[in-house]
Design an enzyme around this catalytic site. Structure first.
Site, PDB file in Angstrom:
ATOM      1  N   ARG A  92      -0.129   9.119  -5.554  1.00  0.00           N
ATOM      2  CA  ARG A  92       0.406   8.633  -4.290  1.00  0.00           C
ATOM      3  C   ARG A  92       1.059   7.258  -4.416  1.00  0.00           C
ATOM      4  O   ARG A  92       1.995   6.942  -3.675  1.00  0.00           O
ATOM      5  CB  ARG A  92      -0.682   8.600  -3.207  1.00  0.00           C
ATOM      6  CG  ARG A  92      -1.927   7.806  -3.573  1.00  0.00           C
ATOM      7  CD  ARG A  92      -3.007   7.967  -2.514  1.00  0.00           C
ATOM      8  NE  ARG A  92      -4.279   7.386  -2.950  1.00  0.00           N
ATOM      9  CZ  ARG A  92      -5.191   8.010  -3.679  1.00  0.00           C
ATOM     10  NH1 ARG A  92      -4.972   9.269  -4.055  1.00  0.00           N
ATOM     11  NH2 ARG A  92      -6.306   7.426  -4.049  1.00  0.00           N
TER      12      ARG A  92
ATOM     13  N   ARG B 218       0.866  -1.188   0.000  1.00  0.00           N
ATOM     14  CA  ARG B 218       0.000   0.000   0.000  1.00  0.00           C
ATOM     15  C   ARG B 218       0.898   1.233   0.000  1.00  0.00           C
ATOM     16  O   ARG B 218       1.991   1.245   0.549  1.00  0.00           O
ATOM     17  CB  ARG B 218      -0.880   0.009   1.249  1.00  0.00           C
ATOM     18  CG  ARG B 218      -1.867   1.179   1.300  1.00  0.00           C
ATOM     19  CD  ARG B 218      -2.590   1.274   2.645  1.00  0.00           C
ATOM     20  NE  ARG B 218      -3.478   2.455   2.669  1.00  0.00           N
ATOM     21  CZ  ARG B 218      -3.991   2.965   3.783  1.00  0.00           C
ATOM     22  NH1 ARG B 218      -3.704   2.437   4.957  1.00  0.00           N
ATOM     23  NH2 ARG B 218      -4.792   4.030   3.729  1.00  0.00           N
ATOM     24  N   HIS B 219       0.410   2.304  -0.600  1.00  0.00           N
ATOM     25  CA  HIS B 219       1.174   3.564  -0.600  1.00  0.00           C
ATOM     26  C   HIS B 219       1.373   4.042   0.838  1.00  0.00           C
ATOM     27  O   HIS B 219       0.751   3.552   1.779  1.00  0.00           O
ATOM     28  CB  HIS B 219       0.433   4.628  -1.417  1.00  0.00           C
ATOM     29  CG  HIS B 219      -0.973   4.864  -0.971  1.00  0.00           C
ATOM     30  ND1 HIS B 219      -1.292   5.491   0.222  1.00  0.00           N
ATOM     31  CD2 HIS B 219      -2.144   4.534  -1.533  1.00  0.00           C
ATOM     32  CE1 HIS B 219      -2.590   5.551   0.341  1.00  0.00           C
ATOM     33  NE2 HIS B 219      -3.138   4.957  -0.685  1.00  0.00           N
TER      34      HIS B 219
ATOM     35  N   ARG C 248      -0.887   9.589   3.413  1.00  0.00           N
ATOM     36  CA  ARG C 248      -1.389  10.571   2.436  1.00  0.00           C
ATOM     37  C   ARG C 248      -2.316  11.568   3.139  1.00  0.00           C
ATOM     38  O   ARG C 248      -2.728  11.354   4.282  1.00  0.00           O
ATOM     39  CB  ARG C 248      -2.163   9.840   1.334  1.00  0.00           C
ATOM     40  CG  ARG C 248      -3.364   9.046   1.858  1.00  0.00           C
ATOM     41  CD  ARG C 248      -4.328   8.637   0.786  1.00  0.00           C
ATOM     42  NE  ARG C 248      -5.313   7.655   1.243  1.00  0.00           N
ATOM     43  CZ  ARG C 248      -6.336   7.916   2.066  1.00  0.00           C
ATOM     44  NH1 ARG C 248      -6.509   9.161   2.537  1.00  0.00           N
ATOM     45  NH2 ARG C 248      -7.165   6.968   2.448  1.00  0.00           N
TER      46      ARG C 248
ATOM     47  N   ASP D  13      -5.030   0.062  -0.080  1.00  0.00           N
ATOM     48  CA  ASP D  13      -5.493  -0.803   1.017  1.00  0.00           C
ATOM     49  C   ASP D  13      -6.462  -1.862   0.476  1.00  0.00           C
ATOM     50  O   ASP D  13      -6.359  -3.049   0.818  1.00  0.00           O
ATOM     51  CB  ASP D  13      -6.142   0.016   2.145  1.00  0.00           C
ATOM     52  CG  ASP D  13      -7.211   0.988   1.673  1.00  0.00           C
ATOM     53  OD1 ASP D  13      -7.645   1.825   2.482  1.00  0.00           O
ATOM     54  OD2 ASP D  13      -7.607   0.919   0.483  1.00  0.00           O
TER      55      ASP D  13
HETATM   56  C1  LIG Z   1     -12.367   6.468  -3.481  1.00  0.00           C
HETATM   57  C2  LIG Z   1     -11.038   6.550  -2.795  1.00  0.00           C
HETATM   58  C3  LIG Z   1     -10.302   5.250  -2.834  1.00  0.00           C
HETATM   59  N1  LIG Z   1      -9.153   5.277  -1.953  1.00  0.00           N
HETATM   60  C4  LIG Z   1      -7.918   5.219  -2.400  1.00  0.00           C
HETATM   61  O1  LIG Z   1      -7.642   5.180  -3.574  1.00  0.00           O
HETATM   62  C5  LIG Z   1      -6.827   5.185  -1.348  1.00  0.00           C
HETATM   63  O2  LIG Z   1      -5.561   5.103  -1.961  1.00  0.00           O
HETATM   64  C6  LIG Z   1      -7.040   3.972  -0.457  1.00  0.00           C
HETATM   65  O3  LIG Z   1      -7.218   2.832  -1.293  1.00  0.00           O
HETATM   66  C7  LIG Z   1      -5.833   3.807   0.436  1.00  0.00           C
HETATM   67  O4  LIG Z   1      -5.096   2.803   0.312  1.00  0.00           O
HETATM   68  O5  LIG Z   1      -5.636   4.733   1.230  1.00  0.00           O
END
Ligand SMILES: CCCNC(=O)[C@H](O)[C@@H](O)C(=O)O
Length: 344
Positions: A79, A11-12, A15, A259
């Site tokens: 990200r 996972r990044h 953020r 995630d």
């Molecule tokens: C609609 C928003 C979806 N969320 C993301 O893309 C984020 O990166 C989320 O997946 C995460 O890993 O924080």
């Protein structure tokens, strides 16, 4: 035994929030790079993961960068692209020979991607898939889901009032928690209604929403339509690596994602610990050739910085899982024909 091939899915890093709720005192201007962007905390988390991986594979990967050894793919998202770049800075710090500028101890390494509209491997839930939508509808009518909604009706109503979001449901509440979590992580003062108990309850509902996406009802069929697609791809690479000579195959394949990518994958493997994959957490697949010539797969999960990745056991197998057994046990969650299985 010798290590032959590694696949990483991470996972990044940390953020800024994806969005703010209507009455949030912190709107997009409160964040240096705006919404959904990797912070310097996140860059450091990824660099640290890269350094930990350098240590773990110091006898496996070449000391200096060799393009034939690794391939990195990221979703087409700032990200995750930046996370992969920060990760690689930690994984391949250049020696003097590799430095293109003596004042810059960094070397560019390619991070591949596909346009978001065409991303069919690393962004979950995969849509459109009518059968998955049907399973989600059935899940909404399950006792577990309806009871959870009943138990939290008043709480969700309070959250709706305080945030100014018209209707807060079990499926949308993750976003309120996420925004407050980011603000708290960056030392921003939270509104008075966000007490520690409220945060705890929001966190529990957020984790429930991940179960809703990939489990609760018909986990195996959901896996075939979701995380099993990525698992299928990983299995094919493991099998290929086991069928060619060592020098003919990549050593390391890394996927920089989200995630939901990790949760979908771990739900398909039935190794999910029911906690949202933390920032820069990393699922590891290692393929070994044993002394008897056979191949085995080991999985690990690194979800705490500064800690060794812990072993993940595929249910029905042991930590050192023979490749043929790994394939046999994961067959049920891999789609034969995703398009066809999505039809209703
Ligand atoms: C609609 C928003 C979806 N969320 C993301 O893309 C984020 O990166 C989320 O997946 C995460 O890993 O924080």
């Amino acid at each position: 035994r010798s290590l032959r091939f590694v696949t990483l899915v991470y996972r990044h890093g940390d953020r800024s929030p994806i969005k703010a709720y209507p009455r949030d005192p912190y709107q997009e201007a409160a964040w240096p790079q705006g919404f959904g962007q990797l912070t310097q905390v996140g860059m450091r988390q990824q660099w640290e993961l890269g350094q930990a991986l350098r240590g773990r594979y110091r006898d496996f990967l070449n000391a200096t960068y060799r393009r034939q050894e690794i391939f990195i793919r990221s979703t087409d998202c700032d990200r995750t692209l930046m996370s992969a770049e920060a990760n690689l800075a930690g994984l391949y710090p250049p020696d003097r020979q590799e430095m293109f500028n003596p004042n810059v101890s960094w070397q560019p390494i390619p991070v591949h991607t596909v346009p978001e509209s065409g991303e069919r491997l690393l962004k979950f839930p995969l849509t459109p898939c009518p059968r998955y939508e049907q399973l989600q509808n059935e899940t909404r009518h399950s006792a577990e889901y309806t009871n959870k909604t009943k138990e939290n009706l008043q709480f969700l109503q309070m959250v709706a009032n305080e945030t100014g979001i018209r209707d807060v449901s079990l499926e949308s509440v993750w976003s309120v928690y996420d925004t407050l979590f980011c603000e708290q992580a960056h030392k921003m003062k939270l509104p008075l209604w966000v007490t520690p108990d409220v945060m705890t309850r929001l966190k529990q509902l957020k984790d429930f929403s991940f179960e809703f996406l990939f489990g609760i009802h018909h986990r195996i069929e959901k896996a075939r339509l979701q995380g099993g697609v990525l698992l299928d791809h990983i299995r094919k690479n493991l099998t290929k690596a086991a069928n060619v000579s060592a020098h003919q195959h990549l050593k390391l394949l890394a996927y920089s994602a989200h995630d939901t990518t990790l949760v979908a994958l771990q739900m398909a493997l039935d190794v999910y610990n029911r906690i949202q994959a933390p920032y820069a957490s990393c699922h590891i697949f290692e393929l070994y050739q044993e002394d008897d010539g056979n191949f085995s797969v080991e999985m690990f999960f690194r979800n705490e910085s500064g800690k060794e990745p812990f072993p993940l056991m595929l249910p029905g197998c042991q930590q050192k899982c023979p490749l043929h057994r790994f394939l046999q046990l994961t067959d049920p969650v891999v789609p034969q024909d995703w398009e066809q299985e999505c039809q209703v």
